[in-house]
Write an enzyme that holds these catalytic residues in place. Structure first.
Site, short mmCIF file in Angstrom:
data_model
loop_
_atom_site.label_atom_id
_atom_site.label_comp_id
_atom_site.label_asym_id
_atom_site.label_seq_id
_atom_site.Cartn_x
_atom_site.Cartn_y
_atom_site.Cartn_z
N ASP A 275 0.85 -1.20 0.00
CA ASP A 275 0.00 0.00 0.00
C ASP A 275 0.89 1.24 0.00
O ASP A 275 2.11 1.15 0.18
CB ASP A 275 -0.88 -0.06 1.26
CG ASP A 275 -1.90 1.06 1.30
OD1 ASP A 275 -2.25 1.58 0.25
OD2 ASP A 275 -2.34 1.39 2.42
N GLU B 184 2.45 4.97 -4.08
CA GLU B 184 2.39 5.89 -5.25
C GLU B 184 3.72 6.58 -5.49
O GLU B 184 4.01 6.86 -6.64
CB GLU B 184 1.27 6.91 -5.04
CG GLU B 184 -0.12 6.31 -5.13
CD GLU B 184 -0.47 5.38 -3.98
OE1 GLU B 184 0.06 5.59 -2.88
OE2 GLU B 184 -1.22 4.43 -4.18
N ASP C 99 -9.17 3.75 -1.72
CA ASP C 99 -10.07 4.17 -0.63
C ASP C 99 -11.38 4.74 -1.15
O ASP C 99 -11.59 5.95 -1.21
CB ASP C 99 -9.34 5.20 0.24
CG ASP C 99 -8.12 4.58 0.92
OD1 ASP C 99 -8.04 3.34 0.97
OD2 ASP C 99 -7.24 5.34 1.36
#
Ligand code: GLC
Length: 790
Positions: free
Chosen positions: A404, A407, A482
């Site tokens: 997670d 990015e 999300d």
């Protein structure tokens, strides 16, 4: 003829052609100001174009391309006329104007698929050097556009524009752009056919499909080369398979990874994890995996355990395993800046962390507070990272890993990510963050996949990533980040999964029920009804707004939830077979209607219904309190799964949608393989499979793939791929089976469940021998004849 185009003062464009060269792999054309265009015929259907503005090319390196993809080096011809160069393969013509290097792509029979408006042009990048490389094409008559990964918008991208720059977007909405992933492939469909454009440039890139100027589509990037692949169809589906093969497919997952999975931020302590797992078993909700989110760690330090919450991880994992649960853990890229933390120390000592241009480390806040970040674009760092998994995988017994925040996401800075002056190794092609940003997450997932695999003792694993670039699917599955517990997000999940699948990433799913906020029981039901048809099927929530386990929404929801998860488990052989078709042929597991029948204009803008695998059509209910729903069935005949009533396609219907029914339609002639319900994969030693045989007046082919569900022996041919050829004529139906592969299957018998047959079946003959209608039939049959049709 295209209109005369007007360039702005800053825009530069190619001038007159002067010479050409033919090399092994490409044809190079040079213009009067030394611009060079290289045209690579990669296969009959794929042509790559690369431009160098000042005469020299950058080193030819791509993270996107699959090393297993071998260019065919197809036969092609080059014709030169006074005005043009024409490079022709068997499937496509690339026509270059000598006056200005503008390109027209035509089908083999000379129909224009795509022609350039300004074509390739560029602006000097005054701040960073290099150029902003741009390309604009004429928007063709009736042209529609699809693809681009995880964009949360209508399936047809026409009249919209987009940016690719991986971004942590907590609580995104319809049309939020960009999101987590950057997948620069789009497909276009116009009157003359379909094609794909894969713009393999990792800088921030932009796509415009007639938004700024109604008759122009364009794509451009903030640096790097104009480097793209033109991929012909003529069908969208073919173009999609070709792109997928070019950038690679996932390995076969362990079958348990296609089971239902339960997650929350966060389940702890240990007892709670076990309680949840036990309750799944008690309430008979089939489930294969449970997740530990960041709170299992010691102060969010990766590869550590909070010993208070989890005093005995190994024991807990073993307990979970004993009742059929796999344990998954989250790992983020940020390494806590803590001189007493061994991984931080190792990273420092070995120079593994990303640095800024002046030699300072890039420091950012994530869950653990101040962190440094490994440079996953360096092979040595990936190897180190892979090695870090040894203990949790080999010792503790964790089955798979969820990556997670890759990015990479940073808190408390406006950009939400690294400054642009961060340097990256880029596998020996040193560069800055402008070029490496979009591939950072994918390289993290790659290192994770290599590590976890290494310590799994020959068993397959499951990796999940939030961020990634084209080709990430070779290393990992994905989820869509999300989202929010609203009906709008249910629609977004539906469209994102379709879009990801056609963008090469079939193994995808959303946080079922929504990550933010708590769903109503109705929304939870409607979401699981959709979720069981997504390859990755996991409930996840932030935990801030209440519980999200299947039993948290009352009895009715629990029962319907169970019914659908049971259906998922019955359909596992079908879903596994679709996975194999993706693995083997690049076929997306989830297929938008326009990818099924592009000739039917009704499909061009439909984005609710989709086909899961070859034969099951899904129409999710995305409206609250919907008691009926409009469903468009593509051409052909279909059976309503819940009533077995038949419907003719190329038509829209109002279908009843009581709360326990999401419309599911099965294509006539399909043979759908089904398991009995299990509480987890491997709970039962299944020796009999049911084949639901849906009658058709005609012929239809279905498949069933099997292997040992867990090892890599399928790569050595230890699998069975059975083809069932259904034909009906006059008063009999025949099913011919041909099997390839070499696997000694546990499935010894099949049981036929005949649906929609015009009259009662009188006899069944299996390989020449009469058997009872209810009889178990050897799974290796060659021919079944069903008699008695009137
Ligand atoms: C991010 C992830 C989410 C996860 C949370 C805590 O928001 O997208 O899935 O639960 O971080 O790790």
């Amino acid at each position: 003829m295209t209109k005369k185009v007007v360039f702005t003062e800053k825009e530069n464009y190619p001038k007159q052609f002067v010479s050409h060269l033919v090399k092994d792999k490409f044809i190079e054309l040079e213009s009067s100001e030394e611009l060079r265009l290289r045209i690579y015929p990669i296969t009959d259907h794929i042509i790559r174009l690369r431009y160098s503005i000042e005469g020299y090319f950058m080193s030819d390196f791509s993270y996107a391309l699959d090393e297993n993809f071998k260019p065919e080096m197809p036969e092609y011809s080059i014709e030169e006329t006074t005005d043009e160069f024409v490079i022709k393969t068997n499937a496509v013509q690339c026509v270059v104007s000598k006056e200005n290097f503008k390109i027209t792509f035509k089908s083999a029979n000379g129909k224009i698929l795509s022609e350039e408006e300004k074509g390739f042009h560029w602006e000097k990048n005054e701040t960073y050097g290099g150029h902003i490389v741009q390309n604009s094409k004429v928007l063709q008559e009736n042209e529609s556009f699809y693809g681009l990964g995880d964009k949360p918008t209508d399936l047809n991208l026409k009249k919209k524009k987009f940016v690719n720059w991986g971004t942590d977007e907590y609580g995104y909405h319809k049309d939020t752009d960009p999101l987590y992933k950057s997948i620069p492939i789009y497909y276009a469909l116009n009157n003359n056919g379909a094609y794909g454009i894969f713009f393999d440039n990792t800088f921030k890139s932009h796509f415009d499909f007639g938004s700024e100027r109604a008759n122009v589509t364009s794509f451009w990037a903030q640096g790097g080369e104009m480097n793209y692949y033109f991929i012909t169809g003529p069908n969208l589906m073919d173009a999609c398979k070709r792109y997928t093969k070019l950038t690679g497919v996932a390995e076969m997952p362990p079958m348990w990874a296609l089971g239902y999975q339960q997650c929350k931020w966060s389940y702890y302590p240990e007892d709670q994890v076990l309680d949840i797992a036990n309750k799944m078993r008690e309430l008979k909700i089939p489930c294969d995996a449970i997740y530990l989110d960041i709170d299992y760690m010691d102060g969010f330090r990766c590869f550590t355990w909070d010993k208070e919450k989890f005093p005995d991880p190994k024991g807990m994992v073993a307990n979970l395993k004993s009742i059929g649960f796999q344990t998954m853990v989250i790992i983020d890229p940020g390494i806590k800046k803590d001189k007493n933390y061994s991984i931080f120390k190792e990273g420092l000592e070995n120079d593994y962390f990303c640095k800024r241009i002046d030699g300072h480390y890039v420091e950012g806040k994530v869950w653990p507070g101040d962190c440094y970040f490994p440079d996953f674009t360096k092979p040595e760092v990936r190897e180190w990272w892979a090695g870090l998994y040894k203990e949790i995988i080999e010792e503790v017994g964790i089955a798979g890993v969820w990556n997670d925040m890759n990015e990479p996401a940073l808190f408390e800075v406006e950009s939400k990510t690294f400054p642009l002056d961060v340097l990256h190794d880029y596998d020996g092609h040193q560069t800055g963050h402008r070029k490496a940003h979009n591939i950072y997450g994918m390289q993290m997932a790659r290192a994770t996949a290599e590590g976890v695999k290494k310590f799994r003792n020959g068993q397959r694993t499951l990796i999940i990533t939030r961020s990634g670039y084209s080709g990430m699917q070779r290393y990992s599955s994905v989820w869509t980040g999300d989202n929010i517990a609203t009906f709008e997000h249910l629609w977004i999940a539906d469209v994102q999964a379709q879009r990801l699948a056609i963008s090469g990433v079939s193994f995808c799913g959303s946080d079922i029920g929504g990550f933010i906020s708590q769903p109503t029981p109705e929304l939870m039901i409607r979401w699981i009804q959709l979720g069981i048809f997504h390859p990755f099927c996991r409930v996840h929530s932030s935990g801030d707004h209440g519980d999200q386990e299947p039993w948290s929404f009352g009895e009715e929801c629990l029962n319907i939830f169970r019914k659908y998860v049971e259906l998922r488990y019955q359909l596992l052989p079908y879903i596994y077979t679709s996975f194999y078709q993706y693995y083997n042929e690049g076929t997306p597991m989830i297929r938008p209607l326009v990818f099924i029948d592009q000739e039917d204009k009704q499909t061009h803008n439909r984005d609710n219904e989709f086909l899961c695998g070859d034969h099951i059509l899904i129409c999710p209910i995305i409206k609250e309190k919907a008691t009926t729903s409009k469903v468009y069935l593509p051409k052909g005949e279909w059976y309503h799964y819940w009533t077995n009533k038949s419907y003719s396609g190329a038509k829209e219907y109002d279908i009843d949608t009581p709360i326990d029914q999401m419309p599911i339609f099965i294509k006539v002639g399909a043979i759908i393989p089904k398991y009995p319900v299990q509480q987890y994969v491997g709970e039962q030693n299944i020796d009999t499979i049911t084949l639901d045989v849906y009658y058709k007046d005609g012929r239809e082919v279905s498949y069933l793939y099997e292997d040992d569900k867990n090892s890599f022996s399928y790569e050595k041919g230890e699998f069975i791929y059975a083809k069932f050829d259904f034909r009906s004529n006059q008063n009999e139906v025949s099913i011919l089976q041909t099997r390839t592969g070499n696997y000694n299957s546990n499935i010894k018998n099949v049981k036929l469940n005949c649906i929609g047959f015009p009259s009662e079946i009188t006899t069944i003959k299996v390989d020449g021998v009469d058997v009872d209608k209810e009889a178990l039939i050897s799974s290796t049959f060659t021919e079944i004849i069903i008699n008695g049709l009137s």
